[in-house]
Structure formats: structure tokens, C-alpha cells
Design an enzyme around this catalytic site. Structure first.
Site, PDB file in Angstrom:
ATOM      1  CG  ASN A 109      33.892 -32.794 -56.583  1.00 13.38           C
ATOM      2  OD1 ASN A 109      33.948 -32.211 -57.657  1.00 13.38           O
ATOM      3  ND2 ASN A 109      33.272 -32.296 -55.531  1.00 13.38           N
ATOM      4  CG  HIS A 111      33.431 -28.538 -52.050  1.00 16.22           C
ATOM      5  ND1 HIS A 111      32.279 -28.285 -52.777  1.00 16.22           N
ATOM      6  CD2 HIS A 111      33.325 -27.848 -50.889  1.00 16.22           C
ATOM      7  CE1 HIS A 111      31.510 -27.482 -52.055  1.00 16.22           C
ATOM      8  NE2 HIS A 111      32.123 -27.196 -50.924  1.00 16.22           N
ATOM      9  CG  ASP A 152      30.025 -31.254 -52.143  1.00 17.82           C
ATOM     10  OD1 ASP A 152      29.331 -30.224 -52.042  1.00 17.82           O
ATOM     11  OD2 ASP A 152      30.565 -31.648 -53.206  1.00 17.82           O
TER      12      ASP A 152
HETATM   13  C1  GRF Z   1      36.359 -24.313 -58.614  1.00 15.91           C
HETATM   14  O1  GRF Z   1      36.167 -23.326 -57.637  1.00 15.91           O
HETATM   15  C2  GRF Z   1      36.030 -25.646 -58.024  1.00 15.91           C
HETATM   16  O2  GRF Z   1      36.332 -25.749 -56.656  1.00 15.91           O
HETATM   17  C3  GRF Z   1      34.559 -25.711 -58.174  1.00 15.91           C
HETATM   18  O3  GRF Z   1      34.265 -25.059 -59.395  1.00 15.91           O
HETATM   19  C4  GRF Z   1      35.326 -24.199 -59.721  1.00 15.91           C
HETATM   20  C5  GRF Z   1      35.894 -24.676 -61.017  1.00 15.91           C
HETATM   21  O4  GRF Z   1      36.778 -23.769 -61.474  1.00 15.91           O
HETATM   22  N1  GRF Z   1      34.135 -27.078 -58.186  1.00 15.91           N
HETATM   23  P1  GRF Z   1      37.550 -24.120 -62.828  1.00 15.91           P
HETATM   24  O5  GRF Z   1      36.486 -24.388 -63.888  1.00 15.91           O
HETATM   25  O6  GRF Z   1      38.398 -25.336 -62.575  1.00 15.91           O
HETATM   26  O7  GRF Z   1      38.350 -22.886 -63.114  1.00 15.91           O
END
Ligand code: GRF
Length: 208
Positions: A109, A111, A152
Site C-alpha cells: 500500500n 500512504h 496502515d
Molecule cells: C494518493 O494520495 C495515495 O497516497 C492515497 O490516495 C491517493 C491516490 O491517488 N492512498 P491516485 O488515485 O493514485 O492519483
């Protein structure tokens, strides 16, 4: 080394998916994005996948109304597509212990903070950067981690920090951090595809 088959789960715009597609096409990692799944039928990331001829599926919670039924459908699809690695890239659904047990240290994942700071319940998307701004933090950044049964809380694979300019607003922080995400997620995928990641006592060792 056989190419790893990667499934990317999304819920939104898919800019992290796009960075993975671009890096795959540049030969940056020995993996192939074989499947994209979204729980949101309007996710632009589905269009990005279709534009790159990647199988793109919307799996609706209407058809699989519980977390367990939903993830059983995902497990079925991952088996059908012979998936080795699952990447959560802006995926906003809960991941069940059953799915995690099927893919131990094979779900990663991204974050948008330096975990454990600004992570866990309620910390996702813009809310993360608003909290960072409100706290007056001097640094932020992004984290790639393996998914465990917490929120997380899984073993950290990569992190990258950025010093915050006091003039930046939450949306400025979000933009800078997103750029970091687009760098470290493909790098973590590269290390996984090269079997360079091992986990011991909740710590990730990278065999460089
Ligand atoms: C990103 O900020 C990621 O960290 C979070 O959700 C957002 C996804 O953005 N989990 P994208 O859809 O990849 O543009």
C-alpha cells in the site's frame, strides 16, 4: 526470472497506477500489470488501464455486499489472473484478514505520510495533508508498506521525506507528496519483482 503478475486496486484518479504503467513500459521493473480493479465505477484509473490495454474491472459492493464476499471475489480473480503481487494505489476499501492470509507480504500500500504519523482510521487522501498542515509539521512524505490486519500498520518497505515550506497549504503538500509517491511505489514494486524484500520481526530488509 519470470515476470511477476501484478494486480492494482484503485478507487480514484489512478495517478499512482499511471506511474506504475509508465515505469513498466520503460522496463523499470520485471513485472506486468495484469489486472486493475476498482470499487468505484467512475474511477478514472479504469480509463487509464483501458487506454493501456490492461484488463480493468469494476467490482461493485452491490454484488458483494459484505467485506468477506467482496474479498472472496477478489481472491477468485487473483487466482484466475495468477497474481503474485497486489498493489493498493488509492484503494479505499477495507482489506479482510482472509485476503491478507492468502497473500502474506504480497499486498503493498502507498500512504501519503511518514507512517506511523498521520496514519490509521480517518487518515486518507486530502485529510492526511490537512492534518499535517494543522499540526504545523516540518516534514512530511510518503510510505510504501506491506498490508497487515491493522490500518496502515504493516512492515514499512520505503519512505521518503520532504521539508515543508511554512507557506505551503494542504493542497501544496498533497502535490509534493504525490510526486514522492510516484517515485517510491514503482521502486518498491521493482524490489518485490526482484525478490529483494524480506520481512523479519516487522522490519523489511532490502537486499541491494
Ligand atoms: C494518493 O494520495 C495515495 O497516497 C492515497 O490516495 C491517493 C491516490 O491517488 N492512498 P491516485 O488515485 O493514485 O492519483
Amino acid at each position: 526470472m519470470a515476470k511477476k503478475k501484478i494486480a492494482v486496486l484503485i478507487s480514484g484518479g489512478g495517478s499512482n497506477l499511471q506511474s506504475l504503467i509508465d515505469r513498466q513500459q520503460a522496463g523499470f521493473f520485471a513485472g506486468e500489470i495484469s489486472l486493475v480493479i476498482s470499487n468505484n465505477k467512475n474511477a478514472y484509473g479504469l480509463i487509464r488501464a483501458e487506454q493501456n490495454k490492461i484488463p480493468a474491472l469494476h467490482i461493485s459492493k452491490k454484488d458483494y455486499p459484505t467485506n468477506e464476499l467482496y474479498d472472496r471475489k477478489l481472491i477468485e480473480l487473483f487466482a484466475e489472473y495468477e497474481i503474485d503481487l497486489i498493489v493498493l494505489a488509492g484503494y479505499l476499501r477495507y482489506v479482510t484478514p482472509e485476503l491478507i492470509a492468502k497473500y502474506p507480504n504480497k499486498i503493498i500500500n502507498i500512504h501519503p505520510s511518514l507512517l506511523p504519523a498521520f496514519g490509521g482510521q480517518g487518515f486518507y487522501g486530502a485529510k492526511v495533508h490537512q492534518a499535517v498542515y494543522a499540526r504545523g509539521a516540518k516534514v512530511s512524505g510518503a510510505t510504501v508498506h506491506f498490508v497487515d490486519e491493522g490500518q496502515d500498520t504493516g512492515p514499512i518497505i520505503l519512505q521518503q521525506a520532504i521539508n515543508l515550506d511554512t507557506k505551503w497549504q494542504p493542497e501544496d503538500i498533497a502535490e509534493k507528496v504525490l510526486r514522492i509517491e510516484h517515485q517510491i511505489l514503482p521502486l518498491a514494486v521493482k524490489y518485490f519483482c526482484e525478490d529483494k524484500l524480506t520481512v523479519e520481526n516487522n522490519r523489511v530488509y532490502i537486499d541491494l
